[in-house]
Design an enzyme around this catalytic site. Structure first.
Site, PDB file in Angstrom:
ATOM      1  N   HIS A 248       0.021  10.832 -12.904  1.00  0.00           N
ATOM      2  CA  HIS A 248       0.671   9.494 -13.686  1.00  0.00           C
ATOM      3  C   HIS A 248      -0.608   8.304 -13.903  1.00  0.00           C
ATOM      4  CE1 HIS A 248      -0.255   8.482  -9.251  1.00  0.00           C
ATOM      5  NE2 HIS A 248      -0.366   7.356  -9.656  1.00  0.00           N
ATOM      6  N   ASP A 250      -1.355   4.492 -13.253  1.00  0.00           N
ATOM      7  CA  ASP A 250      -0.552   3.225 -12.736  1.00  0.00           C
ATOM      8  C   ASP A 250      -0.040   2.320 -13.838  1.00  0.00           C
ATOM      9  OD1 ASP A 250      -1.140   4.443 -10.205  1.00  0.00           O
ATOM     10  OD2 ASP A 250      -2.965   3.262 -10.015  1.00  0.00           O
ATOM     11  N   HIS A 304      -4.306  10.267 -13.058  1.00  0.00           N
ATOM     12  CA  HIS A 304      -4.872  10.558 -11.774  1.00  0.00           C
ATOM     13  C   HIS A 304      -3.556  11.317 -11.023  1.00  0.00           C
ATOM     14  CE1 HIS A 304      -3.645   6.622 -11.227  1.00  0.00           C
ATOM     15  NE2 HIS A 304      -3.503   6.872  -9.936  1.00  0.00           N
ATOM     16  N   ARG A 314      -3.454  13.137   5.399  1.00  0.00           N
ATOM     17  CA  ARG A 314      -4.226  12.295   4.453  1.00  0.00           C
ATOM     18  C   ARG A 314      -3.837  10.850   4.251  1.00  0.00           C
ATOM     19  NH1 ARG A 314      -4.617  11.470  -1.280  1.00  0.00           N
ATOM     20  NH2 ARG A 314      -6.866  10.189  -1.731  1.00  0.00           N
TER      21      ARG A 314
HETATM   22  C1  LIG Z   1       4.759  -0.213  -9.783  1.00  0.00           C
HETATM   23  C2  LIG Z   1       4.522   0.840  -9.279  1.00  0.00           C
HETATM   24  C3  LIG Z   1       5.506   2.153  -9.265  1.00  0.00           C
HETATM   25  C4  LIG Z   1       4.531   3.110  -8.556  1.00  0.00           C
HETATM   26  C5  LIG Z   1       4.166   2.220  -7.410  1.00  0.00           C
HETATM   27  C6  LIG Z   1       3.313   1.108  -8.044  1.00  0.00           C
HETATM   28  C7  LIG Z   1       2.218   1.396  -8.933  1.00  0.00           C
HETATM   29  C8  LIG Z   1       2.162   3.040  -9.194  1.00  0.00           C
HETATM   30  C9  LIG Z   1       3.765   3.726  -9.384  1.00  0.00           C
HETATM   31  C10 LIG Z   1       3.607   5.241  -9.182  1.00  0.00           C
HETATM   32  C11 LIG Z   1       2.678   5.592  -7.810  1.00  0.00           C
HETATM   33  C12 LIG Z   1       3.173   6.200 -10.134  1.00  0.00           C
HETATM   34  C13 LIG Z   1       3.822   7.642  -9.777  1.00  0.00           C
HETATM   35  C14 LIG Z   1       5.018   7.755  -9.529  1.00  0.00           C
HETATM   36  C15 LIG Z   1       5.599   6.861  -8.375  1.00  0.00           C
HETATM   37  C16 LIG Z   1       7.193   6.920  -8.277  1.00  0.00           C
HETATM   38  C17 LIG Z   1       5.030   7.359  -6.969  1.00  0.00           C
HETATM   39  O1  LIG Z   1       4.736   8.653  -6.972  1.00  0.00           O
HETATM   40  O2  LIG Z   1       5.030   6.755  -6.202  1.00  0.00           O
HETATM   41  C18 LIG Z   1       5.192   5.147  -8.725  1.00  0.00           C
HETATM   42  C19 LIG Z   1       5.565   4.269  -7.774  1.00  0.00           C
HETATM   43  C20 LIG Z   1       6.921   3.892  -7.809  1.00  0.00           C
HETATM   44  O3  LIG Z   1       7.529   3.572  -8.827  1.00  0.00           O
HETATM   45  O4  LIG Z   1       7.318   3.576  -6.857  1.00  0.00           O
HETATM   46  O1  LIG Z   2      -3.394   8.484  -2.434  1.00  0.00           O
HETATM   47  C1  LIG Z   2      -4.065   8.663  -3.567  1.00  0.00           C
HETATM   48  O2  LIG Z   2      -5.308   9.379  -3.646  1.00  0.00           O
HETATM   49  C2  LIG Z   2      -3.562   8.091  -4.834  1.00  0.00           C
HETATM   50  C3  LIG Z   2      -2.390   7.392  -4.679  1.00  0.00           C
HETATM   51  C4  LIG Z   2      -1.757   6.897  -6.053  1.00  0.00           C
HETATM   52  O3  LIG Z   2      -2.417   7.344  -7.087  1.00  0.00           O
HETATM   53  C5  LIG Z   2      -0.774   5.785  -6.089  1.00  0.00           C
HETATM   54  O4  LIG Z   2      -0.447   5.348  -4.993  1.00  0.00           O
HETATM   55  O5  LIG Z   2      -0.593   5.308  -7.285  1.00  0.00           O
HETATM   56 FE   LIG Z   3      -1.671   5.781  -8.787  1.00  0.00          FE
END
Ligand SMILES: C=C1C[C@]23C[C@H]1CC[C@H]2[C@]1(C)CCC[C@@](C)(C(=O)O)[C@H]1[C@@H]3C(=O)O
Ligand SMILES: O=C(O)CCC(=O)C(=O)O
Ligand SMILES: [Fe+2]
Length: 380
Positions: A248, A250, A304, A314
């Site tokens: 994804h 951010d 990333h 972790r």
């Molecule tokens: C505004 C946000 C949505 C998420 C948390 C913050 C910034 C990063 C986003 C996220 C980490 C991107 C990957 C998918 C996600 C669902 C996750 O895996 O946590 C995303 C976060 C979210 O929507 O909760």
């Molecule tokens: O834990 C990590 O190294 C990445 C986490 C991440 O990409 C996120 O929370 O948006």
């Molecule tokens: Fe991220």
């Protein structure tokens, strides 16, 4: 109004992970699942998104000496702006060292994270995230998504740097977890304040490297309304089948991440994944979609993901810098010209946040999907 196809919008969980038969709803209880050699199907990622079979090559990123930049040393400034400019145009990722954040504060935060996520699931669920809300505890996203579930637990909360919100993080911990969590709340409040200060310093550097002046982005993010997230990745018996956090960008503006010494963060660049060596003295910084739009696409939102392992939990702490609610995300005139026309429509951060919480699961195409969605929403 034309209907837009949103590829990442998942069906409601009841549509695919609960069949007509007596299947129980899926619960991600890490204390049980970490010993389980049968990974539930919802956590198995498609072949083309699975982790690399061999450890990927490291991403070579020069660490930026922030202390030297802030001291005003012209040589340090010109070196740092050149390195940052290069990294942000290529992949949107760099490291910051000599950052001035108290190392004891970081250590204490990691200790408290171990304690919090080490508690029984029912205790952590006192802070359970509510549907549509981005704050709270989530054990994977079992109630929110139904496939490609991440092998992680998270605790997210809002931080706001304006004067009326001076204890917002402390109060969050007190309200949802109670008096015993006051100290953890104070620590997280202090950590967020340190991150807000650091992010404004990095904004000065980005303003210099984009040649719009050191105060332009710093002023834009004054009074920021940001999100802090604690990530905990339990060990997984089949780490090659799943992901801690899927690929994804951010959606936020700038992410400042501190990771422990376990490793697992990967960055996509030059058509392949790269690993990022852990360095607990450094902060990992990446550009997000909102800053990409603010720089008119000149700086790349970093793609990333995080992989997991079968040995060690972790931890990482992510501070997601976001503008104040009413700020219009629109690039400065100096970044727009005939060779570089406007790339994205104007928007506010709450609109993009709502998009990721209600309509679209953030991935590598969020900004593009959001720009399309805005355009259709606003065209009768
Ligand atoms: C505004 C946000 C949505 C998420 C948390 C913050 C910034 C990063 C986003 C996220 C980490 C991107 C990957 C998918 C996600 C669902 C996750 O895996 O946590 C995303 C976060 C979210 O929507 O909760
Ligand atoms: O834990 C990590 O190294 C990445 C986490 C991440 O990409 C996120 O929370 O948006
Ligand atoms: Fe991220």
């Amino acid at each position: 109004m034309p209907m837009l196809a949103l590829p990442s919008l998942p069906p409601p969980p009841s549509m695919d992970h609960q069949t007509q038969t007596e299947q129980k709803p899926l619960v991600f209880d890490a204390s049980v699942l970490r010993y389980e050699s049968n990974v539930p199907a919802q956590f198995i990622w498609p072949e083309d998104e699975k982790p690399c079979a061999e450890p990927p090559p490291p991403l070579l990123v020069p660490p930026i000496d922030l202390g030297a930049v802030l001291s005003g040393d012209p040589l340090a400034i010109s070196n740092a702006t050149r390195l940052v400019n290069d990294a942000c145009q290529k992949h949107g990722f760099f490291l910051v060292v000599n950052h001035g954040v108290n190392s004891q504060l970081i250590k204490e935060a990691h200790k408290n994270i171990d304690f919090f996520f080490g508690m029984p699931l029912s205790e952590k669920q006192r802070a359970q995230r509510k549907p549509g809300d981005h704050s709270g505890y989530a054990s994977s996203f079992t109630g929110r998504f139904s496939s490609k579930l991440p092998w992680k637990e998270t605790l997210s909360f809002r931080y706001c740097s304006d004067h009326q919100s001076s204890n917002i993080v402390e109060n969050y911990f007190l309200n949802v977890m109670g008096e015993e969590f006051r100290q953890f709340g104070t620590l997280c409040q202090d950590y967020c304040e340190a991150m807000s200060t650091l992010s404004l310093e990095i904004m000065e550097l980005l303003g210099m490297s984009l040649e719009v002046g050191s105060s332009y982005f710093r002023d834009f993010f004054e009074g920021n309304d940001s999100i802090m997230r604690l990530n905990y990745y339990p060990p997984c018996q089949k780490p090659d089948l799943t992901l801690g956090t899927g690929p994804h960008c951010d959606p936020t503006s700038l992410t400042i991440l501190h990771q422990d010494d376990v490793g697992g963060l990967e960055v996509y660049y030059d058509e392949k994944w790269h690993s990022v060596h852990s360095n607990t003295d450094a902060f990992v910084v990446n550009i997000g979609d909102t800053f990409m739009a603010l720089s008119n696409g000149i700086y790349k939102s970093c793609l990333h993901r995080a992989v997991v392992n079968n040995r060690t939990p972790r931890k990482s702490m992510a501070f997601f810098l976001c503008p104040k609610k009413d700020k219009v995300v629109s690039p400065p005139n100096g970044l727009i010209d005939t060779d570089n026309p406007r790339m994205y429509p104007d928007f506010t951060w709450p609109e993009l946040l709502e998009f990721t919480q209600k309509h679209y699961r953030a991935d590598m195409k969020t900004l593009h999907a959001f720009a399309n969605w805005l355009q259709h929403k606003n065209t009768p």
